[in-house]
Design an enzyme around this catalytic site. Structure first.
Site, PDB file in Angstrom:
ATOM      1  N   ARG A   1       0.843  -1.187   0.000  1.00 39.46           N
ATOM      2  CA  ARG A   1       0.000   0.000   0.000  1.00 39.46           C
ATOM      3  C   ARG A   1       0.881   1.240   0.000  1.00 39.46           C
ATOM      4  O   ARG A   1       1.871   1.322   0.726  1.00 39.46           O
ATOM      5  CB  ARG A   1      -0.939   0.016   1.222  1.00 39.46           C
ATOM      6  CG  ARG A   1      -2.074  -1.015   1.134  1.00 39.46           C
ATOM      7  CD  ARG A   1      -3.047  -0.676   0.025  1.00 39.46           C
ATOM      8  NE  ARG A   1      -4.193  -1.562  -0.056  1.00 39.46           N
ATOM      9  CZ  ARG A   1      -4.311  -2.574  -0.895  1.00 39.46           C
ATOM     10  NH1 ARG A   1      -3.311  -2.851  -1.749  1.00 39.46           N
ATOM     11  NH2 ARG A   1      -5.407  -3.314  -0.919  1.00 39.46           N
TER      12      ARG A   1
ATOM     13  N   GLU B   1      -2.079   7.845  -4.142  1.00 35.78           N
ATOM     14  CA  GLU B   1      -3.254   7.206  -4.736  1.00 35.78           C
ATOM     15  C   GLU B   1      -4.524   7.581  -3.985  1.00 35.78           C
ATOM     16  O   GLU B   1      -4.527   7.732  -2.762  1.00 35.78           O
ATOM     17  CB  GLU B   1      -3.107   5.679  -4.681  1.00 35.78           C
ATOM     18  CG  GLU B   1      -2.111   5.099  -5.642  1.00 35.78           C
ATOM     19  CD  GLU B   1      -2.032   3.585  -5.493  1.00 35.78           C
ATOM     20  OE1 GLU B   1      -2.929   2.900  -6.003  1.00 35.78           O
ATOM     21  OE2 GLU B   1      -1.077   3.113  -4.862  1.00 35.78           O
TER      22      GLU B   1
ATOM     23  N   HIS C   1      -0.112   0.266  -9.636  1.00 36.81           N
ATOM     24  CA  HIS C   1      -0.870  -0.618  -8.745  1.00 36.81           C
ATOM     25  C   HIS C   1      -1.412  -1.837  -9.508  1.00 36.81           C
ATOM     26  O   HIS C   1      -2.603  -2.136  -9.491  1.00 36.81           O
ATOM     27  CB  HIS C   1      -2.023   0.146  -8.093  1.00 36.81           C
ATOM     28  CG  HIS C   1      -2.500  -0.489  -6.808  1.00 36.81           C
ATOM     29  ND1 HIS C   1      -2.820   0.247  -5.692  1.00 36.81           N
ATOM     30  CD2 HIS C   1      -2.704  -1.785  -6.472  1.00 36.81           C
ATOM     31  CE1 HIS C   1      -3.219  -0.569  -4.725  1.00 36.81           C
ATOM     32  NE2 HIS C   1      -3.156  -1.809  -5.179  1.00 36.81           N
TER      33      HIS C   1
END
Length: 313
Positions: free
Chosen positions: A228, A257, A288
């Protein structure tokens, strides 16, 4: 059972749910507020990361029995509140762990062999062999932070590369296996030549890779993040790249993001730290997609079907 699909996924999800006698409705465009107006009609919802499933949404979904999250993380769902409502949470880390393992290894090999830099140079007519001399995985200590589905998949891929050792650090004890030896954080920071993140986004992991964390390492190291984006403070990473404390980075995820993971910036202004990353020859970026393969799309969907079927059929 009535199921509302909020994101497009592999068609087998709807096909197999229909085979179980479920009614499938699809709504890929309505706003969260609009969905909340009729969510009480449904027993299950299936989504990727379109919007956050918070307490207000769960209160509206008073007949909800399950949430199928077609992906690994559950940070977009109020897990504690969902459990108080008796809602079954089905995520699918088993479905894309192999893809993440392969992508992480690919990033590492590309960094070590300067493939991204060399490719651009040759395409532009530059033939620099010495400037693109690589290094080998053999003899290196690979450190994995977070040894669940993704971390284990990456460790498995390292077999046969003759690395010195694969070590792992996790807040859960007893997770080490034949592919990685579990160690404490001090030993991890003393030995690791490569650090690969495979953790969920939690209060503990948000901002985890910062200046203090980086400077605690004995050796300069390579950083990989396919977990993440918010686990890494980008400005601190850039400082470490400039100083040589971090030798290079492979980043599939970024701090910037949006929570939907479908886009990056709220406006057109690129942060200064990100501008540095995109110009750096020792940084590889991808949008991603570490777990985003043709095969994983089917595996993720199948995993959700299997878990819901086991629970309710």
């Amino acid at each position: 059972m009535k199921v509302l699909h909020l994101d497009t996924n592999h068609p087998l999800l709807i096909e197999q749910f229909a085979g179980l006698g479920f009614q499938n409705d699809e709504d890929y465009t309505s706003s969260k507020v609009q969905v909340e107006q009729h969510i009480h009609k449904y027993d299950g919802i299936v989504l990727r990361s379109r919007f956050r499933i918070d307490a207000h949404f769960l209160d509206k979904a008073r007949n909800l029995k399950f949430i199928g999250r077609v992906g690994a993380g559950l940070e977009n769902i109020d897990i504690k509140y969902a459990k108080t409502k008796g809602v079954f949470l089905a995520s699918a880390p088993e479905g894309n762990r192999n893809a993440v393992g392969e992508h992480t290894l690919g990033m590492l090999l590309s960094l070590f062999n300067k493939l991204n830099k060399a490719n651009i140079e040759v395409r532009n007519g530059k033939w620099d062999r010495e400037g693109n001399r690589g290094i080998e995985l053999e003899g290196k200590t690979i450190g994995i932070i977070g040894y669940g589905n993704m971390g284990k998949a990456f460790a498995k891929k390292l077999r046969g590369f003759d690395v010195d050792e694969v070590i792992c650090y996790d807040i859960v004890g007893g997770v080490g296996d034949d592919n990685a030896r579990q160690v404490g954080i001090m030993e991890f920071q003393q030995k690791a030549d490569v650090v690969s993140l495979h953790v969920p986004q939690t209060k503990l992991t948000t901002g985890m890779v910062n200046t203090e964390f980086i400077n605690a390492f004995h050796n300069p190291f390579w950083l990989l993040n396919t977990a993440r984006g918010k686990c890494v403070i980008t400005e601190d990473l850039v400082t470490a790249l400039k100083s040589g404390k971090v030798l290079g980075a492979g980043l599939d995820v970024l701090e910037y993001e949006k929570t939907s993971f479908e886009d990056m910036f709220m406006d057109d202004q690129l942060p200064e730290a990100f501008q540095y990353l995109i110009k750096s020859e020792n940084v590889i970026l991808s949008p991603h997609v570490a777990g985003w393969t043709i095969e994983s799309k089917e595996k993720l969907a199948q995993t959700i079907v299997d878990k819901v079927k086991e629970r309710f059929c």
